[in-house]
Design a protein around this motif. Structure first.
Motif, PDB file in Angstrom:
ATOM      1  N   THR A  38      35.813  37.110  37.554  1.00  0.00           N
ATOM      2  CA  THR A  38      36.363  37.468  36.243  1.00  0.00           C
ATOM      3  C   THR A  38      37.820  37.912  36.331  1.00  0.00           C
ATOM      4  N   ASN A  93      40.386  35.827  34.552  1.00  0.00           N
ATOM      5  CA  ASN A  93      40.741  36.075  33.152  1.00  0.00           C
ATOM      6  C   ASN A  93      41.850  37.108  33.033  1.00  0.00           C
ATOM      7  N   VAL A 101      39.526  43.065  30.617  1.00  0.00           N
ATOM      8  CA  VAL A 101      38.909  42.693  31.891  1.00  0.00           C
ATOM      9  C   VAL A 101      38.390  43.933  32.605  1.00  0.00           C
ATOM     10  N   TRP A 103      34.562  44.973  33.636  1.00  0.00           N
ATOM     11  CA  TRP A 103      34.162  45.455  34.960  1.00  0.00           C
ATOM     12  C   TRP A 103      33.394  46.768  34.846  1.00  0.00           C
ATOM     13  N   ARG A 108      25.332  39.923  32.667  1.00  0.00           N
ATOM     14  CA  ARG A 108      26.287  38.959  32.121  1.00  0.00           C
ATOM     15  C   ARG A 108      25.785  38.372  30.790  1.00  0.00           C
ATOM     16  N   THR A 150      35.851  37.249  29.469  1.00  0.00           N
ATOM     17  CA  THR A 150      35.829  37.607  30.882  1.00  0.00           C
ATOM     18  C   THR A 150      34.541  37.165  31.561  1.00  0.00           C
ATOM     19  N   VAL A 151      33.403  37.450  30.954  1.00  0.00           N
ATOM     20  CA  VAL A 151      32.100  37.189  31.578  1.00  0.00           C
ATOM     21  C   VAL A 151      31.871  35.697  31.781  1.00  0.00           C
ATOM     22  N   TYR A 170      33.701  33.494  33.112  1.00  0.00           N
ATOM     23  CA  TYR A 170      34.117  33.053  34.443  1.00  0.00           C
ATOM     24  C   TYR A 170      33.057  33.354  35.492  1.00  0.00           C
ATOM     25  N   SER A 171      32.366  34.458  35.331  1.00  0.00           N
ATOM     26  CA  SER A 171      31.296  34.798  36.258  1.00  0.00           C
ATOM     27  C   SER A 171      30.083  33.896  36.030  1.00  0.00           C
TER      28      SER A 171
END
Length: 576
Positions: free
Chosen positions: A208, A211, A377, A381, A390, A443-444, A446-447
């Motif tokens: 993440t 991002n 971001v 986290w 997620r 952000t999430v 990307y994970s």
């Protein structure tokens, strides 16, 4: 590994000592397959019990290298910010736009880049990225991650010259397309590298971070544009383009010394190099029971398990069997970023100017928005560190975005005499929208895409997902200028209703199709998809990846060199 002594005084490893039953089946002979199975189990248990702090202490070098490679995304965020925000930049409009005319056909002294060219420039980079994504699916798996990034950076260095010397909007479009090719490569490769060099505990954070790099690039871009507002010459837009040259060479030099992904090396059968790379990614830490050989065994086991269910590693294989479901989810998770209203947000400066704010105030709101993108971001986290999965972040984030988009739409009903107050309220809601988006969906995503795709097909699956993201982005980038441009549809705030409806459909899809990958090893995710577990039951379903048989032939082939070296070492120890 901690050595122990067998009954015949021959040295053996802890993996061998614990292999008991399997060894007995083979007449006391310890096979490569049984050793890999035990080592993989040990490494999996160690990874899943590892805390975030332990992961940081054990993998500080992996963190540093991942952050360096992910920084390539800053360049794309910077340029996308430039092109979208230049539409509200008077100097840029005078050079590349057309003068608006009154009803009598006379110029009114106001210049605008026409909506068709706005859409073309915004989509030009996306067209190039489509090419880059498809190229990357083959090139990076063939030549490795490091050299793919380095060559892409050098190519990008040359194409930036087109931005700097462009005399017309057509040249700008060519520059966007050509630079889009290496940007497309960065988009998937950075995420894949981050997911492969770190343990489960850190996977969500390093993937993440990509991002954050987007937000950083956008923040730098809007800051540079604001510093140029008082210039009236061509350097007002040439200097921002020239500053793109500050990235490629330093990044290429740093990445030259970075270790290759151990997972990629294992897939290529280079186990010795994979172990060397893994040791370069870690630091000896007495607080963590880490064994490089066991971790390589886990990679071999996962690779063998995936080969059992995934016959090949081509783009076509992404659409076969249970991999089709994984490809669909990855594609939709990417596409939802645009379908939830992100395209609307990217035109914030232009939109706020049309809503009634002054030039500097509009850019001030945009600067705050991009700053919030980066803060979001860290917020994501924090939420992940609190144990929020997620899937939950993605789903509830979409619900929040839906509510705010509807509020934006209703602000369009504000009377004309209160237009300025309505514009300020709109800007405030857009800042809240940006924080919610970046703390969750932005952000999430990307994970999720890095975890849901299988290792063997990850580069290609993520590339296909990003392709759909770009295709949807092209469509939304064509529609958005027409929605907001006063010379076209002029929807203004009412565009919020359109994106609110789209966002609601995204909520429905996420609830039924997006699973929860948090805390799962790659092998466990493979098994869950193989068994067809419902997305809503992913988190609660228990699986044992070591119950299934794996491709012993592949394991034996990959382990042949290591077994030979171990037998040689054992013989030397016995003679000694």
């Amino acid at each position: 590994m901690t050595p122990s002594m067998a009954s015949d005084d021959q040295p053996t490893t802890s993996s061998q000592a614990a292999a008991g039953p399997e060894s007995e089946k083979n007449g006391g002979h310890y096979t490569a397959a049984s050793r890999v199975l035990h080592g993989a189990r040990m490494a999996t248990e160690q990874e899943q019990s590892m805390t975030l702090l332990q992961g940081i202490k054990l993998y500080p070098k992996a963190i540093a290298w991942s952050l360096l490679i992910s920084t390539c995304i800053v360049m794309e965020g910077y340029d996308i910010c430039l092109v979208n925000n230049f539409y509200a930049f008077p100097q840029f409009n005078r050079k590349y736009g057309e003068e608006l005319l009154d009803e009598a056909g006379r110029g009114i002294g106001h210049w605008e880049v026409p909506a068709p060219w706005q859409a073309g420039l915004s989509n030009g980079a996306m067209v190039g990225e489509l090419i880059g994504l498809l190229i990357n699916g083959w090139v990076s798996e063939r030549f490795g991650y490091r050299w793919t990034v380095i060559v892409s950076l050098m190519v990008l260095n040359g194409w930036i010259a087109l931005f700097f010397t462009a005399q017309n909007v057509q040249t700008l479009l060519a520059a966007e397309i050509l630079c889009g090719v290496p940007w497309g490569i960065f988009q998937t490769l950075c995420i894949t590298y981050a997911s492969e060099v770190c343990p489960v505990a850190m996977r969500g954070y390093l993937t993440t971070y990509v991002n954050f790099c987007w937000g950083l690039g956008q923040l730098i871009g809007i800051g540079v544009i604001m510093s140029m507002l008082d210039r009236q010459d061509e350097w007002a837009y040439r200097i921002p383009y020239a500053l793109q040259w500050m990235w490629p060479l330093p990044l290429a030099l740093g990445i030259f010394f970075a270790p290759e992904s151990p997972w990629w090396l294992v897939r290529r059968g280079k186990l010795d190099e994979a172990k060397t790379a893994l040791l370069r990614l870690t630091s000896l830490n007495r607080e963590v029971d880490f064994d490089a050989d066991d971790t390589i065994d886990m990679m071999v086991h996962t690779t063998a398990l995936e080969e059992k269910t995934t016959a090949g590693a081509s783009y076509w294989d992404c659409f076969k069997g249970h991999d089709l479901r994984r490809t669909e989810i990855v594609c939709m998770v990417w596409a939802i970023q645009n379908l939830s209203g992100n395209s609307f947000s990217n035109y914030s400066t232009y939109f706020l100017k049309q809503a009634g704010l002054g030039e500097r105030q509009a850019y001030g709101f945009a600067l705050g928005q991009y700053g919030i993108n980066m803060v979001g971001v860290f917020s994501a986290w924090f939420l992940m560190s609190r144990g929020i999965g997620r899937r939950s972040l993605y789903l509830y984030g979409l619900c929040g975005l839906f509510v705010m988009l509807m509020i934006l739409g209703f602000l369009g009903l504000v009377p004309e005499e209160q237009r300025r107050e309505g514009a300020i309220a709109t800007g405030s809601i857009m800042l809240g929208w940006a924080l919610t988006y970046q703390s969750t969906v932005g952000t999430v995503c990307y994970s999720l895409v890095s975890e849901i795709s299988t290792r063997r097909l990850q580069i290609k699956t993520v590339a296909l997902g990003r392709v759909l993201y770009i295709i949807v982005g092209i469509i939304t980038s064509v529609l958005t200028p027409y929605m907001l441009n006063p010379g076209a549809w002029d929807w203004a705030n009412y565009a919020g209703f359109f994106w609110g409806g789209s966002c609601f459909l995204c909520i429905v899809y996420t609830y039924f199709r997006v699973p929860e990958p948090t805390g799962r090893s790659f092998a466990e995710l493979d098994l869950l998809f193989q068994k067809g577990v419902s997305a809503r039951k992913f988190a609660s379903t228990k699986v044992d990846v070591f119950e299934d048989e794996i491709n012993d032939g592949l394991v034996d082939r990959l382990q042949a060199r290591r077994v030979t070296e171990d037998e040689k070492t054992a013989g030397e120890n016995k003679l000694a």
